[in-house]
Design a protein around this motif. Sequence first.
Motif, PDB file in Angstrom:
ATOM      1  N   VAL A 113       0.849  -1.186   0.000  1.00  0.00           N
ATOM      2  CA  VAL A 113       0.000   0.000   0.000  1.00  0.00           C
ATOM      3  C   VAL A 113       0.887   1.239   0.000  1.00  0.00           C
ATOM      4  CG1 VAL A 113      -1.779   1.298   1.239  1.00  0.00           C
ATOM      5  CG2 VAL A 113      -1.805  -1.209   1.282  1.00  0.00           C
ATOM      6  N   GLU A 114       0.644   2.139  -0.954  1.00  0.00           N
ATOM      7  CA  GLU A 114       1.398   3.389  -0.987  1.00  0.00           C
ATOM      8  C   GLU A 114       0.802   4.347   0.044  1.00  0.00           C
ATOM      9  OE1 GLU A 114       3.076   6.685  -4.208  1.00  0.00           O
ATOM     10  OE2 GLU A 114       1.499   5.265  -4.810  1.00  0.00           O
ATOM     11  N   ARG A 115       1.660   4.841   0.932  1.00  0.00           N
ATOM     12  CA  ARG A 115       1.208   5.721   2.003  1.00  0.00           C
ATOM     13  C   ARG A 115       1.348   7.200   1.654  1.00  0.00           C
ATOM     14  NH1 ARG A 115      -1.721   2.198   4.951  1.00  0.00           N
ATOM     15  NH2 ARG A 115      -0.480   0.683   6.107  1.00  0.00           N
ATOM     16  N   ILE A 116       2.476   7.557   1.011  1.00  0.00           N
ATOM     17  CA  ILE A 116       2.783   8.956   0.753  1.00  0.00           C
ATOM     18  C   ILE A 116       3.651   9.051  -0.490  1.00  0.00           C
ATOM     19  CG2 ILE A 116       4.644   8.770   2.449  1.00  0.00           C
ATOM     20  CD1 ILE A 116       4.476  11.750   2.908  1.00  0.00           C
ATOM     21  N   ARG A 117       3.413  10.081  -1.302  1.00  0.00           N
ATOM     22  CA  ARG A 117       4.213  10.301  -2.514  1.00  0.00           C
ATOM     23  C   ARG A 117       4.676  11.756  -2.523  1.00  0.00           C
ATOM     24  NH1 ARG A 117       1.927   8.657  -8.399  1.00  0.00           N
ATOM     25  NH2 ARG A 117       1.742   6.681  -7.239  1.00  0.00           N
ATOM     26  N   VAL A 118       5.957  11.967  -2.828  1.00  0.00           N
ATOM     27  CA  VAL A 118       6.502  13.313  -2.812  1.00  0.00           C
ATOM     28  C   VAL A 118       7.249  13.614  -4.103  1.00  0.00           C
ATOM     29  CG1 VAL A 118       6.798  13.196  -0.297  1.00  0.00           C
ATOM     30  CG2 VAL A 118       8.759  12.794  -1.780  1.00  0.00           C
ATOM     31  N   LEU A 119       7.291  14.908  -4.435  1.00  0.00           N
ATOM     32  CA  LEU A 119       8.117  15.438  -5.517  1.00  0.00           C
ATOM     33  C   LEU A 119       8.925  16.572  -4.905  1.00  0.00           C
ATOM     34  CD1 LEU A 119       8.742  15.431  -8.615  1.00  0.00           C
ATOM     35  CD2 LEU A 119       6.982  17.195  -8.827  1.00  0.00           C
ATOM     36  N   ALA A 120      10.239  16.578  -5.119  1.00  0.00           N
ATOM     37  CA  ALA A 120      11.096  17.527  -4.417  1.00  0.00           C
ATOM     38  C   ALA A 120      12.235  18.004  -5.295  1.00  0.00           C
ATOM     39  CB  ALA A 120      11.652  16.887  -3.142  1.00  0.00           C
TER      40      ALA A 120
END
Length: 284
Positions: A113-120
């Motif tokens: 399960v994907e909990r969090i996705r970020v772009l930085a």
Amino acid sequence: MPEAASATRATIGDSEFDRDTAVNRRAPGVYDIDLSAGWTIISAVNGGYLLAVLGRALADALPHADPFTISAHYLTASQPGPAVIRTDVVRTGRTLSTGQASLFQYDEEGKEVERIRVLASYGDLDSLPDDVRTTAKPPVIPPMDQCFGPQDGPAPVEGSSAITDRLMLKLDPSTLGWALGAPSGKGEMRSWFGLADGRDADPFSLLLAVDALPPTAFEIGIKGWVPTVELTVHIRCRPAPGPLRVSITTRNLAGGFLEEDAEVWDSEDRLVAQSRQLARVRLP
């Protein structure tokens, strides 16, 4: 520092925060971590702590070490325990590098399960020019000995807010009406902020600081969990040693969602971080 800080101050790189946000590289772009229960509110892992974890993975994956801007979408609530982070390098340049990362856990059926996705985007904070032109002003907060922390209130329910044991929070009394049953309705929260072991701030702990205060929804008169939907943080410069001041405001609650705008100021009166998040509230 106040009594909340330990007698022996921890240092950057050798503190509980550093140990609990450290990631282990399994393969290029793939990292393992055991999310600590010490940074939870009720049973969910704090969003700022998660951002610092993902931030460390991207610092390893990208050629630049310092987060300049990081935007996160919180998809499902993270739980203490094993997690895997997968990163992708989107672009590398001379002054900025951009990457994305996702944190995964397994559900009760063993499904990922994907909990969090970020772009930085990352760069080198020490290479930035000293020129500052701003109309922003540091928040006016009473001295620490005139402010109040979690230890000054009633004993919390065991396990309800483990994160407060790891923080030095001294909240402005004018934003504590909610704790006395008389919220101001202004949607403001201000506090002195640090880590309880005395470790000074760095760019990664700033990712924690913007999401560590009680929700502004409390001062609007709303109780209960206020889960983050999206959070964007801008790191403006490397903070000076000493306690931080954090100011958070909400101007609009509509349709069960509110925004929180945060500013973080260091001991030299510099604006070191800014953030905006969208959060969901459960209206009566």
